[in-house]
Design a protein around this motif. Sequence first.
Motif, PDB file in Angstrom:
ATOM      1  N   TYR A   4      10.784   5.773  12.897  1.00 31.74           N
ATOM      2  CA  TYR A   4      10.984   4.601  13.765  1.00 31.74           C
ATOM      3  C   TYR A   4      11.637   5.032  15.079  1.00 31.74           C
ATOM      4  O   TYR A   4      12.302   6.082  15.153  1.00 31.74           O
ATOM      5  CB  TYR A   4      11.806   3.538  13.037  1.00 31.74           C
ATOM      6  CG  TYR A   4      10.937   2.758  12.051  1.00 31.74           C
ATOM      7  CD1 TYR A   4      10.529   1.465  12.326  1.00 31.74           C
ATOM      8  CD2 TYR A   4      10.474   3.348  10.892  1.00 31.74           C
ATOM      9  CE1 TYR A   4       9.712   0.765  11.462  1.00 31.74           C
ATOM     10  CE2 TYR A   4       9.653   2.658  10.007  1.00 31.74           C
ATOM     11  CZ  TYR A   4       9.267   1.375  10.300  1.00 31.74           C
ATOM     12  OH  TYR A   4       8.447   0.684   9.455  1.00 31.74           O
TER      13      TYR A   4
ATOM     14  N   THR B  79       5.694  -6.199   7.470  1.00 32.91           N
ATOM     15  CA  THR B  79       4.648  -5.376   6.842  1.00 32.91           C
ATOM     16  C   THR B  79       5.192  -4.036   6.350  1.00 32.91           C
ATOM     17  O   THR B  79       4.438  -3.231   5.841  1.00 32.91           O
ATOM     18  CB  THR B  79       3.539  -5.077   7.874  1.00 32.91           C
ATOM     19  OG1 THR B  79       4.135  -4.358   8.971  1.00 32.91           O
ATOM     20  CG2 THR B  79       2.919  -6.366   8.401  1.00 32.91           C
ATOM     21  N   GLY B  80       6.509  -3.795   6.516  1.00 28.95           N
ATOM     22  CA  GLY B  80       6.962  -2.415   6.307  1.00 28.95           C
ATOM     23  C   GLY B  80       8.179  -2.211   5.444  1.00 28.95           C
ATOM     24  O   GLY B  80       8.870  -1.198   5.601  1.00 28.95           O
TER      25      GLY B  80
ATOM     26  N   TYR C  23      -5.770   1.481   8.133  1.00 30.64           N
ATOM     27  CA  TYR C  23      -5.073   2.658   7.597  1.00 30.64           C
ATOM     28  C   TYR C  23      -5.606   2.943   6.210  1.00 30.64           C
ATOM     29  O   TYR C  23      -6.177   2.059   5.547  1.00 30.64           O
ATOM     30  CB  TYR C  23      -3.548   2.458   7.603  1.00 30.64           C
ATOM     31  CG  TYR C  23      -3.056   1.336   6.710  1.00 30.64           C
ATOM     32  CD1 TYR C  23      -2.814   1.553   5.355  1.00 30.64           C
ATOM     33  CD2 TYR C  23      -2.858   0.058   7.219  1.00 30.64           C
ATOM     34  CE1 TYR C  23      -2.376   0.530   4.537  1.00 30.64           C
ATOM     35  CE2 TYR C  23      -2.417  -0.973   6.409  1.00 30.64           C
ATOM     36  CZ  TYR C  23      -2.181  -0.729   5.065  1.00 30.64           C
ATOM     37  OH  TYR C  23      -1.758  -1.749   4.252  1.00 30.64           O
TER      38      TYR C  23
ATOM     39  N   THR D 252       0.823  -1.209   0.000  1.00 33.91           N
ATOM     40  CA  THR D 252       0.000   0.000   0.000  1.00 33.91           C
ATOM     41  C   THR D 252       0.860   1.262   0.000  1.00 33.91           C
ATOM     42  O   THR D 252       0.356   2.348   0.279  1.00 33.91           O
ATOM     43  CB  THR D 252      -0.954  -0.029   1.200  1.00 33.91           C
ATOM     44  OG1 THR D 252      -0.223  -0.433   2.357  1.00 33.91           O
ATOM     45  CG2 THR D 252      -2.084  -0.999   0.969  1.00 33.91           C
TER      46      THR D 252
ATOM     47  N   ARG E  51       7.729   6.183   5.205  1.00 34.64           N
ATOM     48  CA  ARG E  51       7.984   7.080   6.344  1.00 34.64           C
ATOM     49  C   ARG E  51       9.267   6.622   7.006  1.00 34.64           C
ATOM     50  O   ARG E  51       9.754   5.518   6.707  1.00 34.64           O
ATOM     51  CB  ARG E  51       6.786   7.063   7.319  1.00 34.64           C
ATOM     52  CG  ARG E  51       6.469   5.689   7.827  1.00 34.64           C
ATOM     53  CD  ARG E  51       5.140   5.571   8.578  1.00 34.64           C
ATOM     54  NE  ARG E  51       4.920   4.137   8.834  1.00 34.64           N
ATOM     55  CZ  ARG E  51       5.432   3.487   9.868  1.00 34.64           C
ATOM     56  NH1 ARG E  51       6.152   4.123  10.778  1.00 34.64           N
ATOM     57  NH2 ARG E  51       5.240   2.194  10.004  1.00 34.64           N
TER      58      ARG E  51
ATOM     59  N   ILE F 220       3.111   3.000   1.652  1.00 36.15           N
ATOM     60  CA  ILE F 220       3.381   4.065   2.645  1.00 36.15           C
ATOM     61  C   ILE F 220       4.886   4.135   2.905  1.00 36.15           C
ATOM     62  O   ILE F 220       5.538   3.112   3.145  1.00 36.15           O
ATOM     63  CB  ILE F 220       2.594   3.811   3.943  1.00 36.15           C
ATOM     64  CG1 ILE F 220       1.093   3.861   3.639  1.00 36.15           C
ATOM     65  CG2 ILE F 220       2.987   4.839   5.013  1.00 36.15           C
ATOM     66  CD1 ILE F 220       0.190   3.487   4.788  1.00 36.15           C
TER      67      ILE F 220
ATOM     68  N   LYS G 129       8.928   0.967   2.127  1.00 37.16           N
ATOM     69  CA  LYS G 129       9.525   2.277   2.408  1.00 37.16           C
ATOM     70  C   LYS G 129      11.046   2.225   2.452  1.00 37.16           C
ATOM     71  O   LYS G 129      11.724   3.219   2.288  1.00 37.16           O
ATOM     72  CB  LYS G 129       8.990   2.818   3.739  1.00 37.16           C
ATOM     73  CG  LYS G 129       9.429   1.988   4.937  1.00 37.16           C
ATOM     74  CD  LYS G 129       8.989   2.597   6.256  1.00 37.16           C
ATOM     75  CE  LYS G 129       7.550   2.340   6.594  1.00 37.16           C
ATOM     76  NZ  LYS G 129       7.199   0.916   6.790  1.00 37.16           N
TER      77      LYS G 129
ATOM     78  N   VAL H 228       1.508  -1.310  11.660  1.00 36.64           N
ATOM     79  CA  VAL H 228       0.519  -2.319  11.293  1.00 36.64           C
ATOM     80  C   VAL H 228       0.688  -3.447  12.309  1.00 36.64           C
ATOM     81  O   VAL H 228       1.813  -3.879  12.554  1.00 36.64           O
ATOM     82  CB  VAL H 228       0.799  -2.848   9.872  1.00 36.64           C
ATOM     83  CG1 VAL H 228      -0.063  -4.032   9.535  1.00 36.64           C
ATOM     84  CG2 VAL H 228       0.587  -1.745   8.855  1.00 36.64           C
TER      85      VAL H 228
ATOM     86  N   ALA I 113       5.844  -0.087  13.965  1.00 35.36           N
ATOM     87  CA  ALA I 113       5.581  -0.866  12.747  1.00 35.36           C
ATOM     88  C   ALA I 113       4.351  -0.339  12.021  1.00 35.36           C
ATOM     89  O   ALA I 113       4.237  -0.490  10.808  1.00 35.36           O
ATOM     90  CB  ALA I 113       5.413  -2.332  13.081  1.00 35.36           C
TER      91      ALA I 113
ATOM     92  N   MET J 197      -3.105   6.439   9.685  1.00 32.68           N
ATOM     93  CA  MET J 197      -2.934   5.076  10.183  1.00 32.68           C
ATOM     94  C   MET J 197      -3.371   5.025  11.642  1.00 32.68           C
ATOM     95  O   MET J 197      -3.027   5.916  12.420  1.00 32.68           O
ATOM     96  CB  MET J 197      -1.453   4.657  10.120  1.00 32.68           C
ATOM     97  CG  MET J 197      -0.816   4.839   8.773  1.00 32.68           C
ATOM     98  SD  MET J 197       0.883   4.262   8.729  1.00 32.68           S
ATOM     99  CE  MET J 197       0.670   2.504   9.001  1.00 32.68           C
TER     100      MET J 197
HETATM  101  O1  PYC Z   1       4.925   0.170   7.385  1.00 36.55           O
HETATM  102  O2  PYC Z   1       3.888   2.083   7.264  1.00 36.55           O
HETATM  103  C1  PYC Z   1       3.935   0.872   7.111  1.00 36.55           C
HETATM  104  C2  PYC Z   1       2.774   0.188   6.537  1.00 36.55           C
HETATM  105  C3  PYC Z   1       1.598   0.731   6.258  1.00 36.55           C
HETATM  106  C4  PYC Z   1       0.814  -0.254   5.758  1.00 36.55           C
HETATM  107  C5  PYC Z   1       1.525  -1.406   5.724  1.00 36.55           C
HETATM  108  N1  PYC Z   1       2.757  -1.108   6.216  1.00 36.55           N
END
Ligand code: PYC
Length: 416
Positions: free
Chosen positions: A84, A366-367, A283, A77, A81, A79, A370, A414, A412, A276
């Motif tokens: 952290y 999940t991240g 989100y 999706t 950023r 995102i 980015k 998510v 994270a 989010m």
């Molecule tokens: O890591 O920002 C994230 C994110 C948003 C949706 C899935 N991962």
Amino acid sequence: MQRYSGFGLVKHALRHHEDWQRQWRNPTPKPGYDVIIVGGGGHGLATAYYLAKEHGITNVAVLEKGWLGGGNTARNTTIVRSNYLWDESAALYEHAMKHWEGLSQELNYNVMFSQRGVLNLGHTLQDMRDIQRRVNANRLNGIDGEVLDAQGVQSLVPIMDCSKHARYPVMGASWQPRAGVARHDAVAWGYARAADALGVDLLQNTEVTGFKIRDGRILGVHTNRGDIEAKTVGCVTAGNSSVLARMADLNLPLESHPLQALVSEPLKPVLDTVVMSNHVHGYISQSDKGDLVIGAGIDGYNGYGQRGSYPTVEHTLQAIVEMFPIFSRVRMNRQWGGIVDTCPDACPILSKTKVKGLYFNCGWGTGGFKATPGSGHVFAASLAKGEMHPIAAPFSIDRFHSGALIDEHGAAGVAH
Ligand code: PYC
Ligand code: FAD
């Protein structure tokens, strides 16, 4: 590399889109390469590009079992950023953010990086304390961030229900203005075209089925198209990393889970930032095409199914409609899933292994989208020098022995 002029574009349009120049070659595998990258997602392609561009290592192949960018890269999706908590991960994601800020120019490919800002909402006092702490830590690391109260959130997103009547009222948020979204497949295609132009062989429909290892050293890979030799192999296979690791008799502390997302029918522009909420569990952003891009947390079970499911649609949309009652009559268009590889501390693994010359870049969970440019950049440097880049070094597999974990569950974004 040939580029089309304005006239060239018109000429091709009139010729019914025939004879377009391919974006990259379709080479036959050579018997061997200096470096093999397994996995043609964004991270693998970026690694190959920086190997060629920054280290002059062009005798490189990217082996992809399907098509380039068809894994999580094209399913995420988008995102982006860098907010952290811990210094190690802040350094890694901010390194990526700086690359994002010049990526379209670097690749001469519009990756549509849009710095529209990301809000991470807080709904409880504890959420707000965590947000305050994380924003303070970000600022100490030179990363932009602000703590907003409910009014500040409401003025940024007038269509969100920030009233006290919501089931979990919004108390505030962290706000990173430089954060945003990018066009996922353009990132894969941009890196692919640029790597190909530097001489990298991009081998699609080429599945790694095993490793050639002798006396604790990597010698190459077995594939469905025959054996290919290389003394340096980097595995960048996201949700399939533990499967690859097992082929080399390695055990990685990873769990593979489906992560789902969905998009709505296109709407007129109505939401110009990313929102989010871990607490309400959903989100949302709006793509440049107008559709709402929506997701939540990972599926609770392990699996390799790249599919959506009704219960996830239902509970995710409950959360979204709680925050945005205005969207209650929007129709959903598509849903899908990707397979993410989650680590116990919600941080990636960028590491050598006990097999000399065999490296892994995985566990982004999940991240990882980015991180794509930063991950590729530091992983390429590590493969080129045979030593992990200083930004990558804290993410070694050794941390699961030493106990030096970097717990980023809070950042994270998510739930997992
Ligand atoms: O890591 O920002 C994230 C994110 C948003 C949706 C899935 N991962
Ligand atoms: P991939 O793009 O998955 O590439 C790995 C490739 O390896 C695949 O193409 C696969 O086919 C190939 N492969 C596997 N096994 C083999 C083999 N044996 N031989 C050859 N090739 C093989 N991250 C964010 O930062 N922001 C987000 O908003 C975000 N949203 C997400 C939403 C969803 C629904 C999902 C599923 C993920 C999301 N992520 C997000 C996570 C992000 O997508 C991943 O962390 C990131 O894309 C991983 O990139 P990659 O290049 O490592 O993996």
